[in-house]
Write a protein that holds these residues in place. Sequence first.
Motif, PDB file in Angstrom:
ATOM      1  N   THR A   6     -36.898  27.106  13.842  1.00  0.00           N
ATOM      2  CA  THR A   6     -37.253  28.479  13.523  1.00  0.00           C
ATOM      3  C   THR A   6     -38.370  28.953  14.457  1.00  0.00           C
ATOM      4  N   PRO A   7     -38.200  30.078  15.142  1.00  0.00           N
ATOM      5  CA  PRO A   7     -39.250  30.555  16.051  1.00  0.00           C
ATOM      6  C   PRO A   7     -40.559  30.768  15.318  1.00  0.00           C
ATOM      7  N   ALA A   8     -41.664  30.396  15.974  1.00  0.00           N
ATOM      8  CA  ALA A   8     -42.985  30.598  15.388  1.00  0.00           C
ATOM      9  C   ALA A   8     -43.284  32.084  15.302  1.00  0.00           C
ATOM     10  N   GLN A   9     -44.054  32.451  14.296  1.00  0.00           N
ATOM     11  CA  GLN A   9     -44.411  33.851  14.066  1.00  0.00           C
ATOM     12  C   GLN A   9     -45.908  34.026  14.222  1.00  0.00           C
ATOM     13  N   PRO A  10     -46.350  34.904  15.112  1.00  0.00           N
ATOM     14  CA  PRO A  10     -47.788  35.178  15.200  1.00  0.00           C
ATOM     15  C   PRO A  10     -48.202  36.170  14.116  1.00  0.00           C
ATOM     16  N   PHE A  11     -49.003  35.710  13.185  1.00  0.00           N
ATOM     17  CA  PHE A  11     -49.455  36.593  12.114  1.00  0.00           C
ATOM     18  C   PHE A  11     -50.667  37.419  12.539  1.00  0.00           C
ATOM     19  N   HIS A  12     -51.501  36.831  13.382  1.00  0.00           N
ATOM     20  CA  HIS A  12     -52.671  37.550  13.891  1.00  0.00           C
ATOM     21  C   HIS A  12     -52.516  37.717  15.395  1.00  0.00           C
ATOM     22  N   VAL A  13     -52.400  38.964  15.833  1.00  0.00           N
ATOM     23  CA  VAL A  13     -52.281  39.285  17.254  1.00  0.00           C
ATOM     24  C   VAL A  13     -53.542  40.028  17.692  1.00  0.00           C
ATOM     25  N   ALA A  14     -54.161  39.552  18.761  1.00  0.00           N
ATOM     26  CA  ALA A  14     -55.324  40.217  19.352  1.00  0.00           C
ATOM     27  C   ALA A  14     -54.909  40.761  20.713  1.00  0.00           C
ATOM     28  N   ILE A  15     -55.364  41.964  21.040  1.00  0.00           N
ATOM     29  CA  ILE A  15     -54.944  42.597  22.295  1.00  0.00           C
ATOM     30  C   ILE A  15     -56.149  43.122  23.068  1.00  0.00           C
ATOM     31  N   ILE A  16     -56.207  42.742  24.338  1.00  0.00           N
ATOM     32  CA  ILE A  16     -57.151  43.337  25.288  1.00  0.00           C
ATOM     33  C   ILE A  16     -56.404  44.481  25.955  1.00  0.00           C
ATOM     34  N   MET A  17     -56.771  45.700  25.621  1.00  0.00           N
ATOM     35  CA  MET A  17     -56.053  46.891  26.073  1.00  0.00           C
ATOM     36  C   MET A  17     -56.582  47.307  27.440  1.00  0.00           C
ATOM     37  N   ASP A  18     -55.852  46.958  28.487  1.00  0.00           N
ATOM     38  CA  ASP A  18     -56.350  47.149  29.844  1.00  0.00           C
ATOM     39  C   ASP A  18     -55.341  47.960  30.659  1.00  0.00           C
ATOM     40  N   GLY A  19     -55.850  48.758  31.588  1.00  0.00           N
ATOM     41  CA  GLY A  19     -54.984  49.451  32.534  1.00  0.00           C
ATOM     42  C   GLY A  19     -54.953  50.954  32.411  1.00  0.00           C
ATOM     43  N   ASN A  20     -55.776  51.520  31.538  1.00  0.00           N
ATOM     44  CA  ASN A  20     -55.782  52.978  31.388  1.00  0.00           C
ATOM     45  C   ASN A  20     -56.139  53.688  32.699  1.00  0.00           C
ATOM     46  N   GLY A  21     -57.172  53.190  33.358  1.00  0.00           N
ATOM     47  CA  GLY A  21     -57.614  53.814  34.594  1.00  0.00           C
ATOM     48  C   GLY A  21     -56.567  53.735  35.688  1.00  0.00           C
ATOM     49  N   ARG A  22     -55.923  52.568  35.823  1.00  0.00           N
ATOM     50  CA  ARG A  22     -54.901  52.415  36.859  1.00  0.00           C
ATOM     51  C   ARG A  22     -53.671  53.273  36.566  1.00  0.00           C
ATOM     52  N   TRP A  23     -53.354  53.400  35.278  1.00  0.00           N
ATOM     53  CA  TRP A  23     -52.234  54.263  34.887  1.00  0.00           C
ATOM     54  C   TRP A  23     -52.506  55.696  35.338  1.00  0.00           C
ATOM     55  N   ALA A  24     -53.723  56.166  35.101  1.00  0.00           N
ATOM     56  CA  ALA A  24     -54.076  57.527  35.486  1.00  0.00           C
ATOM     57  C   ALA A  24     -54.114  57.683  37.007  1.00  0.00           C
ATOM     58  N   LYS A  25     -54.706  56.720  37.698  1.00  0.00           N
ATOM     59  CA  LYS A  25     -54.826  56.798  39.160  1.00  0.00           C
ATOM     60  C   LYS A  25     -53.461  56.865  39.818  1.00  0.00           C
ATOM     61  N   ALA A  26     -52.508  56.091  39.301  1.00  0.00           N
ATOM     62  CA  ALA A  26     -51.166  56.068  39.881  1.00  0.00           C
ATOM     63  C   ALA A  26     -50.483  57.426  39.771  1.00  0.00           C
ATOM     64  N   ARG A  27     -50.967  58.262  38.857  1.00  0.00           N
ATOM     65  CA  ARG A  27     -50.375  59.584  38.637  1.00  0.00           C
ATOM     66  C   ARG A  27     -51.271  60.713  39.149  1.00  0.00           C
TER      67      ARG A  27
END
Length: 242
Positions: A6-27
Amino acid sequence: MTDTGTPAQPFHVAIIMDGNGRWAKARGLPRVAGHKRGVESVRKIIKAAPDLGVTHLTLYGFSTENWRRPEQEVSALMGLLRLYLRNEAQKMHRDNVRVSFIGQAEQMSQDIQDLMRDVTALTANNTGLNLTIALSYGGRWELTEATRAIARKVASGECQPDDIDEAMINASLMTHALPDPDLLIRTSGEQRVSNFLLWQCAYAEFLFVDTLWPDFDGEVLADCIARFGLRDRRFGAVSSLV
């Protein structure tokens, strides 16, 4: 993967939200446009996470190091934070999301502190997704504060140095009521933890994805969780796949 296949399930996910600036610069857009679009991704992930079996979601919203950014950008980020807390509090409450914060709240302006307190109180009894937002947070700062708290207990005679163990340290952290993260995701292709949950992620699985945060959505999260399910989590033991 478990012995049953049975595939393991991540109950607690932590996210480093990165890339906002590069997303804007590319546009050809100002950096704040990327941050505004990133708020939309936060909404999408909060909505998608429970359907994917996630019970705890911790988002790295603003680090202690982010105060070093240009004053104009910091001001814009604080403005977006105000708007988010004002506009999303009732919706998160209706969606049964329980919101909490970790970090140096006292470094925020008083009105933001008030908004943080209000949304925490409003959602305190909710039983759905546990959302933790890290603001003015740094892992080294958190460990330093925990060390000071334990040192004060030793100095007052409340405990002895030999009483200090992992459980005492864990109980002294801001995350003491949370399970450790199963999965840490960092977006935008960068491969570092940037002072985030240093103690708590000792046995988390890491995924570094190329997707910029403003493009991160429920489908990308589902793919990350599927990739997590292929990992063999041993916690120092012999692999179950051998």
